[in-house]
Structures are given as structure tokens and as C-alpha cells.
Design a protein around this motif. Structure first.
Motif, short mmCIF file in Angstrom:
data_model
loop_
_atom_site.label_atom_id
_atom_site.label_comp_id
_atom_site.label_asym_id
_atom_site.label_seq_id
_atom_site.Cartn_x
_atom_site.Cartn_y
_atom_site.Cartn_z
N GLU A 154 16.46 -7.98 46.74
CA GLU A 154 16.38 -9.06 47.73
C GLU A 154 17.21 -8.72 48.97
OE1 GLU A 154 17.09 -13.89 48.14
OE2 GLU A 154 17.32 -12.91 46.19
N ARG A 157 15.25 -6.42 51.09
CA ARG A 157 14.20 -7.12 51.85
C ARG A 157 14.80 -7.85 53.05
NH1 ARG A 157 12.22 -8.18 46.58
NH2 ARG A 157 13.21 -10.23 46.54
N SER A 160 15.49 -5.42 55.77
CA SER A 160 14.25 -5.06 56.46
C SER A 160 13.83 -6.16 57.45
CB SER A 160 13.13 -4.81 55.45
OG SER A 160 13.42 -3.70 54.63
#
Length: 215
Positions: A154, A157, A160
């Protein structure tokens, strides 16, 4: 047998990791409040102090970990992993303080939507770091190890997401900001906040390595 009993063991490293992660979240929350209340000079000063206080408290935990590491013969995980993890965590707290100080030093007058979005992602990353660190003491349990790895995913992510916000923010800044001084100021803030998420990802990568090697 006597020698084994006399050798310093463990050193409560997991507890110190948790203490440091708490300070990271405190710094992130204070920074978030700084951004949310930036229009109020009094609150801005107060939340700047809160960020500083959390960062100094994190520094003290880092110093204690490093001192304890030198005195402890048997550690719960690899010594290099302990050293790398606590120093990477400390980088996160340092960068949050740097971002707050840069806003003050550069006399940034107002917050942009991009700063708010990056701040929110920093906050989420720091909270997930705390969640992952909390699981380290029990990674011998397969379910806990799996939860730690998912939390690290997580964080990846979120980092990103921050990259995408950063690229969009820079594109908008160079296309639309006519004041060169303001452009320089905002560029520095954007870069610092994106680097906070980078460092959280570094912490996540270290935790993944610890989990995979020790679970």
C-alpha cells in the motif's frame, strides 16, 4: 552458560521502532494542520513548532536505538537491518521538518491544491509506515507477516500516486506560474513532499526484506 546469560539481548528495538513511528505520524499530522491552517499566522507558527518537536523526539529515539545497538550482543533481527530501518525512518521525520522550515524560510504566502494533495499522501504514507512497523515484533506469525507485506504494498501504491501528482504539479507550475520566484519556491516544496513518500517507500522496502528473511 553463564556467558550466555550475561550477554545483553534484544534491547527492546521493536518498542523503539514503534516510538519512532509514533513521532513520524505526529510530525505528519502537525504538518497537515500547518498546511490546512496556513492562512492563520499564529496557528502556522504553532504547527511549525509541533513539527519541530516531533522531529527532535524522533531524533532522540534514533540516537537511543544506535546506542543500544552498540551495547547489545544478540539482536532480534540483523544488526544492519536495525541500523538501516531506524535511520530511514528518521529521514522521513527530517524531511517533514525540512518542508515546514522551507515554507517559512521562503516566505510561501499560500498553499496550492498540489501541496494539499501531496501532504495528504505524505500523511497516509506515514500512517501506513506506523502500521507496518507495529507488526514487526510478531512477523513469525504467517498472518502478521502477510499483513505487513500488504501494508508495504500500500505504501508503494501511495508513493506512485505521489509521483503522478508531482509530475502534474510540475507541468502546471512551469506552464502557468509567471513569477519565477514563486515557481522556485513551489518547486522546492513539491520536491520535498514527494521525497517524503520516497523515503516511506524506502522504509517499506526495508520492512519487506526483514519480513521475508525472518518470517
Amino acid at each position: 552458560m553463564l556467558f550466555g546469560k550475561l550477554m545483553p539481548r534484544d534491547g527492546n528495538f521493536f518498542e523503539m521502532f514503534n516510538q519512532h513511528a509514533d513521532r513520524i505520524v505526529e510530525a505528519a499530522r502537525a504538518f497537515s494542520q500547518l498546511v490546512a491552517n496556513y492562512h492563520d499566522a499564529h496557528l502556522r507558527e504553532q504547527y511549525n513548532r509541533d513539527v519541530d518537536n516531533a522531529e527532535r523526539a524522533a531524533d532522540r529515539v534514533t540516537q537511543e536505538v544506535n546506542r543500544t545497538l552498540h551495547k547489545t550482543f544478540i539482536t532480534p533481527i540483523d544488526r544492519e537491518q536495525i541500523h538501516s530501518l531506524i535511520n530511514s525512518m528518521d529521514d522521513v521525520a527530517d524531511l517533514l521538518q525540512d518542508a515546514a522550515e522551507t515554507m517559512a524560510l521562503y516566505d510561501v504566502r499560500s498553499m496550492t491544491e498540489e501541496i494539499r494533495r501531496l501532504t495528504e499522501l505524505c500523511m497516509k504514507c506515514c500512517e501506513r509506515v506506523k502500521d507496518a512497523v507495529k507488526l514487526l515484533s510478531n512477523i513469525g506469525d504467517p498472518a502478521t507477516a502477510e499483513a505487513a507485506l500488504k501494508t508495504c504494498e500500500e505504501i508503494d501504491r501511495l508513493e506512485s500516486d505521489a509521483d503522478r501528482v508531482m509530475r502534474s504539479a510540475m507541468s502546471k507550475l512551469f506552464r502557468e506560474e509567471p513569477d519565477v520566484r514563486e515557481l522556485i519556491k513551489l518547486k522546492a516544496i513539491y520536491e520535498l513532499l514527494e521525497t517524503v513518500t520516497d523515503k516511506c517507500e524506502d522504509v517499506a522496502n526495508l520492512i519487506e526484506g526483514i519480513v521475508l528473511e525472518n518470517s
